[in-house]
Design a protein around this motif. Sequence first.
Motif, PDB file in Angstrom:
ATOM      1  N   ASN A   1     -14.942   2.409   6.011  1.00  0.00           N
ATOM      2  CA  ASN A   1     -13.653   2.225   6.665  1.00  0.00           C
ATOM      3  C   ASN A   1     -12.492   2.515   5.728  1.00  0.00           C
ATOM      4  N   SER A   2     -12.628   2.150   4.453  1.00  0.00           N
ATOM      5  CA  SER A   2     -11.544   2.424   3.512  1.00  0.00           C
ATOM      6  C   SER A   2     -11.388   3.931   3.304  1.00  0.00           C
ATOM      7  N   LEU A   3     -12.504   4.668   3.233  1.00  0.00           N
ATOM      8  CA  LEU A   3     -12.423   6.128   3.116  1.00  0.00           C
ATOM      9  C   LEU A   3     -11.773   6.747   4.353  1.00  0.00           C
ATOM     10  N   LEU A   4     -12.154   6.238   5.509  1.00  0.00           N
ATOM     11  CA  LEU A   4     -11.567   6.759   6.746  1.00  0.00           C
ATOM     12  C   LEU A   4     -10.091   6.403   6.849  1.00  0.00           C
ATOM     13  N   SER A   5      -9.708   5.250   6.345  1.00  0.00           N
ATOM     14  CA  SER A   5      -8.292   4.871   6.349  1.00  0.00           C
ATOM     15  C   SER A   5      -7.475   5.803   5.469  1.00  0.00           C
ATOM     16  N   LEU A   6      -8.020   6.167   4.311  1.00  0.00           N
ATOM     17  CA  LEU A   6      -7.331   7.121   3.443  1.00  0.00           C
ATOM     18  C   LEU A   6      -7.170   8.470   4.130  1.00  0.00           C
ATOM     19  N   ARG A   7      -8.235   8.911   4.789  1.00  0.00           N
ATOM     20  CA  ARG A   7      -8.172  10.193   5.513  1.00  0.00           C
ATOM     21  C   ARG A   7      -7.143  10.127   6.634  1.00  0.00           C
ATOM     22  N   ASN A   8      -7.116   9.008   7.358  1.00  0.00           N
ATOM     23  CA  ASN A   8      -6.159   8.858   8.448  1.00  0.00           C
ATOM     24  C   ASN A   8      -4.722   8.844   7.930  1.00  0.00           C
ATOM     25  N   ALA A   9      -4.507   8.197   6.782  1.00  0.00           N
ATOM     26  CA  ALA A   9      -3.163   8.166   6.204  1.00  0.00           C
ATOM     27  C   ALA A   9      -2.720   9.574   5.823  1.00  0.00           C
ATOM     28  N   LYS A  10      -3.630  10.360   5.272  1.00  0.00           N
ATOM     29  CA  LYS A  10      -3.298  11.740   4.908  1.00  0.00           C
ATOM     30  C   LYS A  10      -2.983  12.557   6.151  1.00  0.00           C
ATOM     31  N   LEU A  11      -3.806  12.408   7.174  1.00  0.00           N
ATOM     32  CA  LEU A  11      -3.559  13.146   8.413  1.00  0.00           C
ATOM     33  C   LEU A  11      -2.252  12.721   9.073  1.00  0.00           C
ATOM     34  N   THR A  12      -1.931  11.442   8.991  1.00  0.00           N
ATOM     35  CA  THR A  12      -0.665  10.959   9.540  1.00  0.00           C
ATOM     36  C   THR A  12       0.504  11.584   8.801  1.00  0.00           C
ATOM     37  N   GLY A  13       0.390  11.672   7.487  1.00  0.00           N
ATOM     38  CA  GLY A  13       1.437  12.326   6.707  1.00  0.00           C
ATOM     39  C   GLY A  13       1.581  13.788   7.078  1.00  0.00           C
TER      40      GLY A  13
END
Length: 107
Positions: free
Chosen positions: A43-55
């Motif tokens: 989940n932490s890896l996916l959260s990082l990916r989601n934050a990047k995609l949001t940016g």
Amino acid sequence: MRIVIYSMLLLLIAIQYPLWLGKGGWLKVYEMEKQLELQQAKNSLLSLRNAKLTGDVNDLKDGTRASEERARVEHGMIKEGEFFVQILPAEKASASQMDGVKPATTK
């Protein structure tokens, strides 16, 4: 007297069984804790990916730099007044130069 001791020992073992091996036993809890740790790491890896995609999405919506970069990279577009220079590796450059040259024939 021995029957009482053996029956008490048997009851003690019967009580311990659900504690160790039952549905909510310590071994199941240990397995679940390991699974929880693995899932939290995912989940932490996916959260990082989601934050990047949001940016990236916000940059595409609000800014012009991301769309300009994509136009350059994906479509080879350039701005007015800019020059596009493509440098080929030595192997490809010599091969493309040789394609236009006919080999010399000897008679």
